[in-house]
Design an enzyme around this catalytic site. Structure first.
Site, PDB file in Angstrom:
ATOM      1  N   ASP A   1      -0.280  -6.427   2.170  1.00 16.21           N
ATOM      2  CA  ASP A   1      -0.172  -5.369   3.174  1.00 16.21           C
ATOM      3  C   ASP A   1      -0.905  -5.812   4.423  1.00 16.21           C
ATOM      4  O   ASP A   1      -1.905  -6.542   4.344  1.00 16.21           O
ATOM      5  CB  ASP A   1      -0.739  -4.043   2.669  1.00 16.21           C
ATOM      6  CG  ASP A   1      -0.144  -2.860   3.429  1.00 16.21           C
ATOM      7  OD1 ASP A   1       0.884  -2.325   2.984  1.00 16.21           O
ATOM      8  OD2 ASP A   1      -0.696  -2.487   4.482  1.00 16.21           O
TER       9      ASP A   1
ATOM     10  N   CYS B   1      12.126   4.592   2.980  1.00 22.37           N
ATOM     11  CA  CYS B   1      12.140   6.030   2.682  1.00 22.37           C
ATOM     12  C   CYS B   1      12.686   6.756   3.912  1.00 22.37           C
ATOM     13  O   CYS B   1      12.102   7.717   4.409  1.00 22.37           O
ATOM     14  CB  CYS B   1      10.748   6.534   2.293  1.00 22.37           C
ATOM     15  SG  CYS B   1       9.452   6.231   3.522  1.00 22.37           S
TER      16      CYS B   1
ATOM     17  N   ALA C   1       0.837  -1.211   0.000  1.00 22.75           N
ATOM     18  CA  ALA C   1       0.000   0.000   0.000  1.00 22.75           C
ATOM     19  C   ALA C   1       0.875   1.266   0.000  1.00 22.75           C
ATOM     20  O   ALA C   1       1.913   1.290   0.666  1.00 22.75           O
ATOM     21  CB  ALA C   1      -0.913  -0.003   1.213  1.00 22.75           C
ATOM     22  N   PRO C   2       0.469   2.277  -0.786  1.00 26.77           N
ATOM     23  CA  PRO C   2      -0.752   2.403  -1.586  1.00 26.77           C
ATOM     24  C   PRO C   2      -0.666   1.830  -2.999  1.00 26.77           C
ATOM     25  O   PRO C   2      -1.593   1.992  -3.772  1.00 26.77           O
ATOM     26  CB  PRO C   2      -0.946   3.916  -1.644  1.00 26.77           C
ATOM     27  CG  PRO C   2       0.436   4.469  -1.630  1.00 26.77           C
ATOM     28  CD  PRO C   2       1.231   3.552  -0.732  1.00 26.77           C
ATOM     29  N   GLY C   3       0.439   1.186  -3.353  1.00 25.19           N
ATOM     30  CA  GLY C   3       0.484   0.454  -4.611  1.00 25.19           C
ATOM     31  C   GLY C   3       1.312   1.050  -5.719  1.00 25.19           C
ATOM     32  O   GLY C   3       1.345   0.498  -6.816  1.00 25.19           O
ATOM     33  N   GLY C   4       2.008   2.140  -5.471  1.00 17.78           N
ATOM     34  CA  GLY C   4       2.778   2.779  -6.533  1.00 17.78           C
ATOM     35  C   GLY C   4       3.852   1.889  -7.124  1.00 17.78           C
ATOM     36  O   GLY C   4       3.987   1.790  -8.344  1.00 17.78           O
ATOM     37  N   LYS C   5       4.626   1.216  -6.281  1.00 16.23           N
ATOM     38  CA  LYS C   5       5.712   0.380  -6.784  1.00 16.23           C
ATOM     39  C   LYS C   5       5.166  -0.877  -7.460  1.00 16.23           C
ATOM     40  O   LYS C   5       5.706  -1.323  -8.480  1.00 16.23           O
ATOM     41  CB  LYS C   5       6.669   0.027  -5.651  1.00 16.23           C
ATOM     42  CG  LYS C   5       7.380   1.244  -5.055  1.00 16.23           C
ATOM     43  CD  LYS C   5       8.314   0.837  -3.935  1.00 16.23           C
ATOM     44  CE  LYS C   5       8.991   2.057  -3.321  1.00 16.23           C
ATOM     45  NZ  LYS C   5       8.021   2.930  -2.597  1.00 16.23           N
TER      46      LYS C   5
ATOM     47  N   ASP D   1       0.391 -10.227   7.305  1.00 15.12           N
ATOM     48  CA  ASP D   1       1.565  -9.690   7.988  1.00 15.12           C
ATOM     49  C   ASP D   1       2.825 -10.315   7.392  1.00 15.12           C
ATOM     50  O   ASP D   1       2.962 -11.545   7.376  1.00 15.12           O
ATOM     51  CB  ASP D   1       1.457 -10.007   9.480  1.00 15.12           C
ATOM     52  CG  ASP D   1       2.550  -9.350  10.308  1.00 15.12           C
ATOM     53  OD1 ASP D   1       3.557  -8.907   9.739  1.00 15.12           O
ATOM     54  OD2 ASP D   1       2.383  -9.291  11.542  1.00 15.12           O
TER      55      ASP D   1
END
Length: 436
Positions: A278, A376, A257-261, A304
């Site tokens: 997720d 990040c 999440a949120p799914g960009g990669k 998990d």
């Protein structure tokens, strides 16, 4: 009601949610600005982000104006005082308008009994600010607008670069886009943008990345609704190339999440058999929404990463992406509330969870497979030290030498991008290989 008071009240509600219960700004800003006009919504958003970006400094200044600290239950009043100081010191709002609208916002929030206090504090600041500023001018929190513990951690890990990282954190981040490689080339989509009066620059290390010259509403981006382009920072776009899957491979995005990669991987490799995992079922709705907009398909699973028995089917993965939960210290310029929400002990707790995820996911990797560890964050306990400790525990594993790819710097077994370098967010990547 004074012009702009609703915007100040909404901003104060959102900031107070961070100061009080410790919620993220993203959780509450949308609800706080709901019902406002477009200009008021934009103003409230700008004030909330700006106030939190400089809050450690504003908090020290607020303390000079109060005879005694405001109690924790008065988070909205604390937020309004900081909001007022932010406007007087870091915005283009005229002084009289900033004071009047902030005081009126207190009344609209049901804090009328504090309106006089706010008015007196802000007017005193206008009369005495030079003298008051001088009293705390040497405080690190005032100079750098960061909590002291975080300044110490950055200086320890990056003694030559920490001031540049801090300066980048205090700036608004640029807007980055990812062109959908399955639908268009970057050059072709950029030409469409330029034809509509927009401007952007490519970044060579990420072949689908464009940095906009100025932020734009997503609905004004050519082909956004059709899935031609997405919003994603340039540093985050490096993951797809580093994971380097091939069509037909079985891949896992372990914290999707949120799914960009995940979407980027599928755009590049349409035949990829991808599982998007997720731990938060509600956040997986964002993954499904992004997949649907882009016309992509993946297996979306709630589970998990530290407990594969609850979701894994027993078939190994050729590629695993672990974009691990982290301190977020590489994305403070996008999420300034991180300065307030993170505590000194959080980094060690997060590092322990990251290690647990690595240990749980490593047995799921097929011989000859690749696990890409990413955060990040810019603090070494979560990054280079984490990857090095994993390799020490697993002599059968080795790290892929990423060479000199034109971004970041070597840091332990991987590479580190610091916040603001090339205009991108702070990110760490290490490629861990299981021998065939």
């Amino acid at each position: 009601m004074s012009a702009g008071a609703p915007a100040r009240a909404a901003a104060a509600r959102a900031v107070a949610a961070v100061l009080g219960p410790g919620h993220s700004l993203d959780e509450h800003l949308g609800a706080a600005v709901a019902g406002l006009s477009g200009p008021d919504r934009a103003l409230a958003t700008q004030l909330a982000y700006g106030t939190l970006r400089l809050y450690p400094r504003l908090e020290r200044w607020s303390g000079l104006l109060l005879a005694r600290p405001l109690p924790a239950r008065e988070a909205e009043v604390r937020a309004l005082l900081a909001l007022g100081l932010y406007q007087l010191e870091a915005s283009r709002v005229p002084d009289h308008a900033a004071v009047a609208a902030t005081v009126e916002a207190a009344r609209s929030l049901g804090r009328a009994r504090h309106a006089g206090l706010l008015n007196a504090c802000l007017r005193r600041w206008l009369r005495e600010r030079d003298t008051l500023k001088a009293r705390v001018a040497r405080d690190p929190e005032v100079i750098h607008a960061h909590p002291r513990w975080l300044l110490d951690a950055l200086a320890r890990d990056w003694p030559r670069d920490w001031e540049a990282v801090v300066a980048a954190n205090n700036q608004q981040a640029p807007m980055w886009l990812r062109v959908n490689a399955a639908r268009s080339s970057r050059a072709d989509w950029l030409a469409r943008l330029q034809a509509e009066g927009g401007a952007a620059e490519p970044w060579d290390p990420a072949p689908e990345a464009l940095r906009l010259a100025a932020p734009l509403p997503v609905e004004s981006l050519p082909g956004f609704a059709a899935g031609d382009v997405s919003v994603q920072d340039g540093a985050a776009q490096l993951a797809a190339g580093l994971l380097a899957p091939a069509a037909g491979m079985r891949a896992l995005d372990a914290c999707a999440a949120p799914g960009g990669k995940a979407c980027h991987l599928l755009e590049r490799h349409p035949g990829l058999d991808l599982t998007a995992l997720d731990v938060a079922p509600d956040r997986l709705e964002r993954v499904r929404e992004n997949l649907a907009r882009l016309g992509l398909a993946a297996r979306v699973v709630a589970g998990d990463a530290t407990d594969p028995a609850g979701w894994w089917d027993g078939r190994p993965f050729d590629r695993i992406l672990l974009d691990a939960p982290c301190s977020g210290t590489g994305v403070i310029r996008r999420h300034p509330d991180i300065k307030l929400l993170r505590r000194p002990g959080d980094v060690a707790q997060l590092a322990a969870r990251q290690a647990a995820m690595l240990e749980a996911l490593w047995p799921l990797l097929a011989p000859g497979g690749r696990l890409l560890y990413a955060t990040c964050a810019v603090l070494k306990p979560e990054n280079s030290a984490q990857a090095a400790a994993f390799l020490a525990r697993h002599p059968e594993a080795r790290a892929l030498d990423l060479g000199e790819p034109g971004w970041g710097r070597r840091s332990g077994p991987g590479r580190q991008l610091l916040s603001g370098e090339a205009g991108v967010d702070g990110f760490y990547y290490a490629c861990l290989l299981r021998p065939a």
